[in-house]
Scaffold this active site. Structure first.
Site, PDB file in Angstrom:
ATOM      1  N   ASN A 120      19.388 -33.171 -34.168  1.00 17.89           N
ATOM      2  CA  ASN A 120      19.198 -32.079 -35.132  1.00 17.89           C
ATOM      3  C   ASN A 120      19.400 -32.633 -36.540  1.00 17.89           C
ATOM      4  O   ASN A 120      19.659 -33.816 -36.717  1.00 17.89           O
ATOM      5  CB  ASN A 120      20.170 -30.931 -34.828  1.00 17.89           C
ATOM      6  N   ASP A 179      23.221 -28.654 -27.802  1.00 17.41           N
ATOM      7  CA  ASP A 179      23.642 -27.779 -26.705  1.00 17.41           C
ATOM      8  C   ASP A 179      23.157 -28.290 -25.354  1.00 17.41           C
ATOM      9  O   ASP A 179      23.793 -28.060 -24.337  1.00 17.41           O
ATOM     10  CB  ASP A 179      23.119 -26.357 -26.940  1.00 17.41           C
ATOM     11  N   LYS A 209      10.891 -46.700 -20.956  1.00 20.50           N
ATOM     12  CA  LYS A 209      10.181 -45.848 -21.913  1.00 20.50           C
ATOM     13  C   LYS A 209       9.089 -45.056 -21.189  1.00 20.50           C
ATOM     14  O   LYS A 209       8.303 -45.637 -20.425  1.00 20.50           O
ATOM     15  CB  LYS A 209       9.569 -46.723 -23.007  1.00 20.50           C
ATOM     16  N   PRO A 232      28.768 -30.280 -22.659  1.00 18.99           N
ATOM     17  CA  PRO A 232      30.083 -29.642 -22.768  1.00 18.99           C
ATOM     18  C   PRO A 232      30.254 -29.034 -24.152  1.00 18.99           C
ATOM     19  O   PRO A 232      29.746 -29.575 -25.142  1.00 18.99           O
ATOM     20  CB  PRO A 232      31.060 -30.807 -22.569  1.00 18.99           C
ATOM     21  N   ASP A 233      30.943 -27.919 -24.230  1.00 17.99           N
ATOM     22  CA  ASP A 233      31.249 -27.299 -25.520  1.00 17.99           C
ATOM     23  C   ASP A 233      32.610 -27.841 -25.969  1.00 17.99           C
ATOM     24  O   ASP A 233      33.659 -27.441 -25.445  1.00 17.99           O
ATOM     25  CB  ASP A 233      31.271 -25.772 -25.378  1.00 17.99           C
ATOM     26  N   ILE A 234      32.567 -28.748 -26.913  1.00 19.48           N
ATOM     27  CA  ILE A 234      33.792 -29.471 -27.313  1.00 19.48           C
ATOM     28  C   ILE A 234      34.796 -28.518 -27.953  1.00 19.48           C
ATOM     29  O   ILE A 234      35.981 -28.532 -27.628  1.00 19.48           O
ATOM     30  CB  ILE A 234      33.415 -30.625 -28.265  1.00 19.48           C
ATOM     31  N   PHE A 263      32.791 -24.104 -36.627  1.00 15.44           N
ATOM     32  CA  PHE A 263      31.744 -23.661 -37.548  1.00 15.44           C
ATOM     33  C   PHE A 263      30.746 -22.837 -36.773  1.00 15.44           C
ATOM     34  O   PHE A 263      30.575 -23.041 -35.565  1.00 15.44           O
ATOM     35  CB  PHE A 263      31.032 -24.877 -38.160  1.00 15.44           C
ATOM     36  N   LYS A 301      34.535 -18.684 -28.125  1.00 16.46           N
ATOM     37  CA  LYS A 301      35.006 -20.069 -28.140  1.00 16.46           C
ATOM     38  C   LYS A 301      36.524 -20.156 -28.038  1.00 16.46           C
ATOM     39  O   LYS A 301      37.055 -21.211 -27.731  1.00 16.46           O
ATOM     40  CB  LYS A 301      34.574 -20.750 -29.436  1.00 16.46           C
TER      41      LYS A 301
END
Ligand code: C5P
Length: 401
Positions: free
Chosen positions: A206, A274, A284, A302-304, A322, A340
């Site tokens: 991103n 995500d 490749k 995983p959601d840290i 954030f 969260k």
């Protein structure tokens, strides 16, 4: 008091020692903004000083670009302490006489902050009645001195005149500034994007630049915290005084975060992907004529932030996340804070035209349990970082800088 030092380097052979002074000081959370006199540049390069200070170096009183970016009065105001190291006999004479004919001497005359001087010169120059007169006068003006020490000089002579060692100068700086508001606390910050491999040459990522997370890590270190920064791939230098662990994927980021525990405060500013391709190809992926593009099967990362926030053992006392949203900021951020399990959320609008992702400025809404949401005006990411750190200090019952 803050931990910002305006370091004025004048022209003596001891100037080489300021590199170590800056490096060790940064490790202890001091932030150096440096000014080199013309003579100092004969002994140490602006590039070396700027690289260690992590900030541009100033040298010219009449530089239009420097004045436009940061006027010389602001340079002298935006510091908590001014340090002259090494200070030559010439600089002491100028200071004692109130001369202001270059950037360094002008700043010294314009400053309203305490000044610490580390003289360095040949023993005869130090002992000369003119220098001693100047030193007496400066002491009377409230200028503090560290050193000089006695010993062998670079010129081959022996006597008083050696610049104090970096450790002694740091001790003098710290006794004047006091410990930072977060001294003794440990902090963990995540920053930047993650890269999730599709095959050996392609990845999902991103637009995060890491600017906000890196600025927070630096501001925490400047406040005296021992900081671990876990950063995804970014084009930024490691912040001075921060232990930086570079990772690529979300899973590596989680592992590095868990290895950094226990900490008192965790700030998750990374834009973690995500999802990741379930099975990255070993070779490749090739274009297959007539068969169309490959289908990528994604799996959840995983959601840290959540993992840190819901831990039983070693949960940081304060977990901050954030929320980058593109609409209904408050509503989404509230829901995210609950989901969260973090204590605070900084919500920012990253919708089209906001230029937050990758940009240098940010505008956030701070959500805290049981408190009204607080809307902060748009500001530079570094300023936002310092403001957040002041709030963190308050939350820990420490007097903010
Ligand atoms: O769910 P969302 O990605 O919008 O949440 C953003 C917050 O969660 C940020 O603080 C981000 O650093 C953190 N996060 C995380 N791990 C993920 C996804 C998000 O730590 N896998």
């Amino acid at each position: 008091m803050g931990r910002r030092v305006l370091l004025i380097v004048t022209g003596g052979i001891a100037a080489y020692k300021v590199l170590e002074l800056i490096r060790r000081g940064a490790e202890r959370g001091l932030r150096f903004r440096c000014v080199l006199t013309r003579a100092a540049q004969e002994f140490v390069t602006p590039l070396a000083v700027a690289s260690l200070a992590g900030e541009k170096v100033y040298s010219d009183l009449f530089s239009l670009t420097d004045e436009a970016e940061m006027g010389h009065i602001r340079l002298s105001r935006e510091a908590d302490l001014v340090v002259v190291a090494p200070a030559t006999a010439d600089m002491l004479a100028k200071m004692a006489g109130g001369l202001a004919d270059d950037l360094a001497s002008t700043l010294l005359l314009a400053t309203d902050k305490p000044v610490l001087v580390a003289p360095a010169m040949n023993p005869c120059m130090w002992q000369h009645p003119a220098t001693q007169r100047n030193v007496e006068r400066l002491r009377g003006d409230g200028i503090r001195f560290v050193g000089p020490e006695e010993g062998d000089m670079a010129c081959g002579e022996t006597g008083p005149g050696r610049m104090a060692e970096p450790e002694a100068i740091l001790a003098a700086i710290e006794s004047l500034l006091g410990p930072g508001p977060l001294a003794g606390l440990r902090a963990l910050v995540t920053s930047g994007p993650t890269h999730e491999p599709i095959d050996p040459v392609r990845y999902i990522a991103n637009r995060s630049s890491g600017r906000q997370g890196h600025a927070i890590a630096r501001a925490l270190a400047e406040a005296g915290a021992a900081v671990t920064l876990v950063s995804g791939p970014v084009a930024l230098p490691d912040p001075p005084g921060v232990r930086t662990v570079r990772v690529t994927t979300a899973r590596e980021m989680l592992e590095a975060c868990e290895a950094a525990l226990p900490v008192d405060v965790a700030v998750c500013a990374a834009a973690v992907c995500d999802w990741r391709p379930e099975r990255p190809a070993e070779d490749k992926l090739k274009k297959r004529e007539g068969k169309g593009p490959p289908l990528l099967e994604l799996t959840e990362n995983p959601d840290i932030l959540r993992r840190l926030a819901v831990r039983g053992e070693h949960r940081p006392r304060l977990v901050i996340g954030f929320a980058a949203e593109t609409g209904s900021l408050l509503e989404h951020a509230r829901e995210k804070r609950r989901r969260k399990g973090c204590d605070w959320i900084l919500a920012n609008d990253v919708g089209a035209g906001s230029a937050v992702f990758g940009g240098t400025r940010n505008r956030v809404l701070l959500l805290r349990d049981g408190e009204e949401p607080e809307s902060w005006p748009e500001m530079d990411k570094q300023e936002l970082a310092r403001r957040l750190v002041a709030e963190i200090a308050r939350a820990f019952g420490r007097e903010p800088a």
